[in-house]
Enzyme design. Structure first.
Site, PDB file in Angstrom:
ATOM      1  N   SER A 304      47.816  37.871  46.431  1.00 55.76           N
ATOM      2  CA  SER A 304      46.818  38.333  47.401  1.00 55.76           C
ATOM      3  C   SER A 304      46.133  37.141  48.048  1.00 55.76           C
ATOM      4  O   SER A 304      45.990  36.083  47.425  1.00 55.76           O
ATOM      5  CB  SER A 304      45.757  39.204  46.725  1.00 55.76           C
ATOM      6  OG  SER A 304      44.909  38.415  45.915  1.00 55.76           O
ATOM      7  N   ASP A 305      45.698  37.304  49.281  1.00 55.17           N
ATOM      8  CA  ASP A 305      44.778  36.322  49.854  1.00 55.17           C
ATOM      9  C   ASP A 305      43.467  36.449  49.064  1.00 55.17           C
ATOM     10  O   ASP A 305      43.252  37.427  48.338  1.00 55.17           O
ATOM     11  CB  ASP A 305      44.569  36.584  51.352  1.00 55.17           C
ATOM     12  CG  ASP A 305      44.083  35.323  52.078  1.00 55.17           C
ATOM     13  OD1 ASP A 305      43.545  34.398  51.411  1.00 55.17           O
ATOM     14  OD2 ASP A 305      44.238  35.252  53.317  1.00 55.17           O
ATOM     15  N   TRP A 306      42.603  35.466  49.188  1.00 55.93           N
ATOM     16  CA  TRP A 306      41.403  35.377  48.360  1.00 55.93           C
ATOM     17  C   TRP A 306      40.414  36.498  48.683  1.00 55.93           C
ATOM     18  O   TRP A 306      39.798  36.497  49.734  1.00 55.93           O
ATOM     19  CB  TRP A 306      40.790  33.991  48.545  1.00 55.93           C
ATOM     20  CG  TRP A 306      41.335  32.963  47.595  1.00 55.93           C
ATOM     21  CD1 TRP A 306      40.576  32.150  46.784  1.00 55.93           C
ATOM     22  CD2 TRP A 306      42.709  32.625  47.301  1.00 55.93           C
ATOM     23  NE1 TRP A 306      41.420  31.356  46.015  1.00 55.93           N
ATOM     24  CE2 TRP A 306      42.704  31.612  46.303  1.00 55.93           C
ATOM     25  CE3 TRP A 306      43.945  33.090  47.746  1.00 55.93           C
ATOM     26  CZ2 TRP A 306      43.879  31.066  45.775  1.00 55.93           C
ATOM     27  CZ3 TRP A 306      45.116  32.550  47.235  1.00 55.93           C
ATOM     28  CH2 TRP A 306      45.068  31.547  46.263  1.00 55.93           C
ATOM     29  N   ALA A 308      41.471  39.619  49.007  1.00 57.03           N
ATOM     30  CA  ALA A 308      42.159  40.619  49.846  1.00 57.03           C
ATOM     31  C   ALA A 308      42.649  41.803  49.040  1.00 57.03           C
ATOM     32  O   ALA A 308      43.198  42.747  49.591  1.00 57.03           O
ATOM     33  CB  ALA A 308      43.330  39.980  50.590  1.00 57.03           C
TER      34      ALA A 308
END
Ligand SMILES: *[C@@H]1O[C@H](CO)[C@@H](O)[C@H](O)[C@H]1NC(C)=O
Ligand SMILES: *[C@@H]1O[C@H](CO)[C@@H](O)[C@H](O)[C@H]1NC(C)=O
Ligand SMILES: *[C@@H]1O[C@H](CO)[C@@H](O)[C@H](O)[C@H]1NC(C)=O
Ligand SMILES: *[C@@H]1O[C@H](CO)[C@@H](O)[C@H](O)[C@H]1NC(C)=O
Ligand SMILES: *[C@@H]1O[C@H](CO)[C@@H](O)[C@H](O)[C@H]1NC(C)=O
Ligand SMILES: *[C@@H]1O[C@H](CO)[C@@H](O)[C@H](O)[C@H]1NC(C)=O
Ligand SMILES: *[C@@H]1O[C@H](CO)[C@@H](O)[C@H](O)[C@H]1NC(C)=O
Ligand SMILES: *[C@@H]1O[C@H](CO)[C@@H](O)[C@H](O)[C@H]1NC(C)=O
Ligand SMILES: *[C@@H]1O[C@H](CO)[C@@H](O)[C@H](O)[C@H]1NC(C)=O
Length: 887
Positions: A304-306, A308
């Site tokens: 995941s993006d931070w 997200a």
């Protein structure tokens, strides 16, 4: 089956842990057999939804992944449930020294995996190189350069102890030129981006570091990418923007370079902040399970993006494999996974095969790039540059040595100078204004963009200001400069070698001093810029995205002030993308214009190499310079359009972005896509297009194997998973253990224990053999998509008196008047008078169109135009090709 779609919407929106996004799920009618390159004819409706795809495909070791798969399975077979969870879950923001770390497996001496930004170097570290940005090196159109840049960046990450480099970027692709992070990626053209990303991935991974290709997908603007961030700049929204896109546009444009990255073996993919069709990218089962792991056969892991990730069970079942940085939001000390994932497996909601698959994918990427043979401990710290600091910064705990200041640059500065020089695009050069000799009597340099940032090259955190010369955008896609050679310094060095004169005015508003110097100058070099970056920083009211396409810091006026008085004015542009040039580009006094992009640490040196002719420019525009902002068609959404709920961004322009829109609407650009001049001239001749025989396309069919079972199932009671007694818990740190044997208490979730059958999608827990996706077959998609069906041959001759390189480009149109699109290119170096035959292969994918009805690529039948030349505005040869079609 509208009810099914509606259900999918609710499920994908995170019912397991949160309230569903409230959308009616209204579907716009849309025929699936649409023409490519159509705009607006098949609008994708606001509040669109994604169809569900379950179960999540388990890794099968296809393509080159067989050996890594077996090693990973052997490794995961030894692991306990808690250890598997540790591999998948970050320890929380600033819990360890990298921007992201997962847990460790102390029993096996397995250290934490370290994830570190950025796509252009090692972020937040010292003694590293600051490489030219992706969108800058795209202009080199040089596969070997992209590979070498990837390899050098990979080596620097490796020597700092990094396992995963968070790059390269092909999302954003660059739907609209205002997009704040476009410069981190390569080009709005999917073919150019796809070739660049594949070479970069190979380079990084050949250095023994896992590449993380990001951000998947349709992360095309900074505005509203995260609700809490948007609240910070005054918009009270509850959910992230939804990018709503049709199937054809997804495949032919935005997904295309991701497929290339996967085919090149990218070990990791990062899912993005935005929603797609109203389902968060990190829990959209259609995109993660169906397309990435099903159709494209992705063998690595999805991270995941931070922040997200928005759900626990839903994201796990929809195909997310690793949560970063592990906490629900920064510093909450809570996680959607960690203990929650342990519980979800124990209570049977997430099948253990799904957790096994997450761990196998993570470890397979690790073995795939050979990290098991590399032993470099993390020797830097992202949260302080001091030698001593906290091992766990979030908790201010364990003060110790955290930085060893290892210089990992290995002489990369020399290569960086070459890379940036080879990426400079000479847009205009009248009367042989360039190259300069260095013996001009008085060289005058103008503009704040020529000089040093008074705060120092790293004086603004994350490059979050526009002071001094622009050599990098802002945000997480940055690295610290080890030095920054300014244009002014480099020009002075050249001029002083000849004992000629050089003076500068670097205050853009010092009009009388500017006039006095301009009037006297033999040549005036005017430096202008335009910046952008990531949404967590705002500069001059630009929330990451640019508010306009004009030059910053009064640069247009500066050019006018100088060129009004000097008939040999040369403009150098440092920018994140196109800027509007109408006020000066055709002035007879503006004799040359160069686009130097975001060149990195050797900015000035690489520029003088071109200005003074040591390097013959060979860069070509990876995007279009238009006259007006409106000429680009697609634009960003700057104000929410859906009340407090998720803003709806409909990609109604379809595939018509950048040059495709200009072509379709017959809009004349200032400098077209692919444009770039040289100090020599090239001729094209002898076009020959041959259709080669390739086998028929046999769609993939049949069944997968059932989900493998690795080791013994964990079926012990909750109390076996409680924290060991006397275990010291670092505050805010995320662990896999339970706080106690009462599951509901341990989950810290009031809705714990809800009946799974009320919210789980059909088949989500099904580990039996599944139908294989039609267009699948190997990492990147069906291998026959890369069959060469035609070859375009021609000869390029250097007709000038200087050695130089030409980027020969091949464009292909559809049979019914669809616009020309880039399908291949070759960069050739030729001495004076030299010539060479160029062969550009056209693959089945190049010659096909995505057919939503069939759910696969289908060859386009009929005669199609082929054009060859040095840019869209410089097409020299044309012919046609017809490869039949229908299958
Ligand atoms: C989004 O919704 C549109 C319209 O219903 C559909 O055609 C398209 O395939 C969906 N795209 C994705 C990525 O779910
Ligand atoms: C999980 O990782 C943490 C470090 O991040 C470590 O302290 C702990 O022992 C690990 N747990 C298990 C069960 O290995
Ligand atoms: C933002 O919107 C939410 C939901 O509509 C509401 O509960 C909250 O009070 C609003 N906050 C502000 C600061 O307006
Ligand atoms: C489990 O997840 C929920 C959100 O769905 C969160 O509120 C809770 O704090 C998490 N539990 C733990 C122990 O982190
Ligand atoms: C299983 O655990 C997950 C994670 O804490 C929780 O969300 C879910 O409600 C639990 N389900 C059951 C049936 O206990
Ligand atoms: C530095 O940049 C900031 C923000 O872009 C600006 O407000 C400030 O005036 C600049 N300072 C200097 C010395 O250039
Ligand atoms: C465009 O934005 C830049 C940077 O914020 C600003 O300096 C400039 O004045 C703006 N131009 C126009 C025409 O508003
Ligand atoms: C070009 O420069 C000359 C001075 O060399 C000046 O007289 C003339 O007005 C300029 N022309 C334009 C169009 O700015
Ligand atoms: C430019 O101006 C210089 C003197 O300032 C003059 O000698 C030269 O002829 C001019 N060149 C052109 C092309 O007008």
């Amino acid at each position: 089956m509208p009810w099914l779609r509606h259900l999918a919407l609710l499920l994908a929106a995170g019912c397991a842990f949160g309230s569903p996004t409230a959308h009616a799920g209204v579907l716009s009618a849309r025929a699936d057999d649409t023409e490519s390159n159509s705009d607006a004819s098949e609008p994708v409706g606001t509040h669109a939804t994604s169809p569900p795809f379950y179960p999540s495909p388990w890794m099968d070791g296809s393509g080159a992944w067989g050996e890594a798969y077996e090693k990973a399975q052997d490794f995961v077979r030894q692991l306990t449930l808690l250890e598997k969870v540790n591999l998948t879950t970050g320890v929380g923001w600033e819990g360890e020294g990298c921007v992201g770390n997962v847990g460790t497996i102390p029993r096996l001496g397995f250290k934490s995996l370290c994830m570190q930004d950025s796509p252009l170097g090692v972020r937040l570290a010292d003694y590293v190189s600051a490489f030219p940005a992706g969108g800058t090196v795209a202009a080199s159109w040089d596969r070997d350069l992209w590979y070498r840049r990837g390899f050098a960046m990979g080596m620097e990450h490796r020597l700092k102890g990094v396992d995963v480099q968070l790059g390269p970027v092909v999302g954003p692709l660059g739907r609209a030129p205002e997009g704040g992070r476009n410069w981190e990626g390569f080009s709005p053209d999917p073919v150019l981006s796809g070739i660049a990303v594949a070479a970069t991935v190979k380079g990084i991974q050949d250095a023994g570091v896992i590449a993380c290709t990001k951000h998947y997908i349709l992360n095309e603007q900074e505005h509203f990418r995260q609700a809490p961030e948007a609240i910070g700049y005054g918009y009270n929204i509850t959910e992230s923007v939804s990018s709503n896109v049709d199937d054809v546009t997804l495949h032919e444009l935005y997904l295309w370079p991701f497929a290339d990255a996967i085919r090149a073996g990218t070990g990791s993919i990062m899912c993005s902040y935005n929603q797609v069709n109203n389902s968060y990218s990190c829990q959209n089962s259609h995109l993660l399970n169906g397309i990435l792991k099903g159709e494209l056969g992705f063998q690595g892991f999805v991270m995941s993006d931070w922040q997200a990730q928005h759900s626990g069970v839903s994201s796990a079942l929809a195909g997310l494999d690793m949560t970063m940085p592990g906490d629900t939001l920064f510093l909450t000390g809570r996680s959607f996974w960690g203990a929650n994932l342990t519980l979800a497996v124990l209570n049977g909601t997430v099948p253990e095969w799904r957790l096994d698959d997450m761990a196998t994918r993570i470890m397979a990427a690790y073995f795939f790039v050979g990290r098991d043979k590399i032993d470099v401990p993390v020797n830097f710290n992202s949260w302080t540059q001091d030698t001593f600091g906290y091992e766990h910064a979030a908790a201010s705990e364990d003060y110790t040595q955290v930085n060893w200041h290892v210089d990992v640059r290995a002489g990369h500065g020399h290569a960086i100078r070459e890379m940036a020089a080879d990426s400079i695009v000479l847009l205009k050069n009248s009367n042989g204004a360039l190259p300069l000799t260095g013996e001009e009597q008085l060289t005058a340099v103008f503009g704040a963009d020529a000089d040093a940032n008074p705060y120092g090259p790293n004086g603004c955190p994350n490059r979050g200001c526009d002071n001094g010369t622009l050599a990098m955008g802002w945000g997480s896609g940055t690295a610290n400069f080890p030095y920054l050679v300014t244009p002014l310094t480099a020009i002075q060095n050249v001029v002083l070698r000849n004992y000629a004169s050089v003076e500068s005015v670097t205050d853009n508003w010092a009009t009388s001093q500017i006039a006095t110097l301009a009037r006297r100058a033999s040549v005036a070099l005017v430096f202008v810029d335009a910046d952008s970056g990531e949404g967590f920083i705002s500069i001059d009211g630009n929330e990451g995205d640019r508010n306009n396409l004009t030059i910053w810091r009064g640069g247009e006026q500066l050019v006018q002030n100088v060129s009004a008085l000097c008939n040999n004015t040369i403009v150098v542009i440092h920018s994140v993308g196109p800027v509007l040039l109408s006020s000066f580009y055709d002035s007879p006094n503006v004799t040359a214009i160069l686009w130097a992009g975001l060149p990195g640490e050797q900015s000035g040196n690489s520029l003088v190499d071109v200005l003074y002719g040591a390097v013959n420019p060979s860069g070509k525009l990876p995007f279009t310079f238009g006259i007006n902002r409106e000429d680009y068609g697609a634009d960003l959404l700057y104000t929410p359009n859906n009340g407090n709920a998720a803003p709806q961004q409909d990609f109604t322009e379809g595939t018509l972005i950048d040059y495709r829109y200009f072509e379709a609407k017959n809009i004349t650009p200032v400098y077209p896509f692919g444009h770039g001049l040289s100090y020599t001239t090239f001729e094209y001749s002898d076009l020959d297009i041959t259709v080669t025989g390739a086998g028929a396309y046999v769609p993939t069919s049949g069944l997968t194997a059932p989900a493998p079972t690795l080791g013994n199932a964990s079926n012990s009671s909750f109390e076996d998973y409680v924290f060991p007694t006397d275990f010291h818990q670092v505050p805010l740190y995320i662990y896999p253990w339970l706080n106690g044997s009462d599951a509901a208490d341990a989950s810290d979730d009031p809705s714990y224990g809800a009946d799974a059958s009320t919210y789980l999608p059909p088949n989500a827990q099904n580990g039996s053999a599944q139908a294989r996706v039609r267009g699948s077959g190997a990492p990147g998609g069906h291998p026959a998509l890369w069959d060469v069906l035609a070859e375009v041959r021609f000869t390029v001759t250097n007709t000038g008196d200087r050695g130089g390189a030409e980027v020969a480009q091949v464009y292909l149109a559809g049979p019914s008047g669809e616009v020309r699109v880039l399908r291949g290119f070759e960069k050739v170096s030729l001495g004076p008078g030299g010539n060479t035959e160029v062969v550009v292969p056209l693959t089945r994918r190049d010659l096909s169109r995505w057919d939503g009805g069939v759910g696969d690529w289908v060859l386009v039948s009929g005669s199609r135009g082929v054009w060859v030349g040095g840019g869209l505005g410089d097409l020299r040869l044309s012919g046609g090709v017809d490869v039949g079609g229908g299958s």
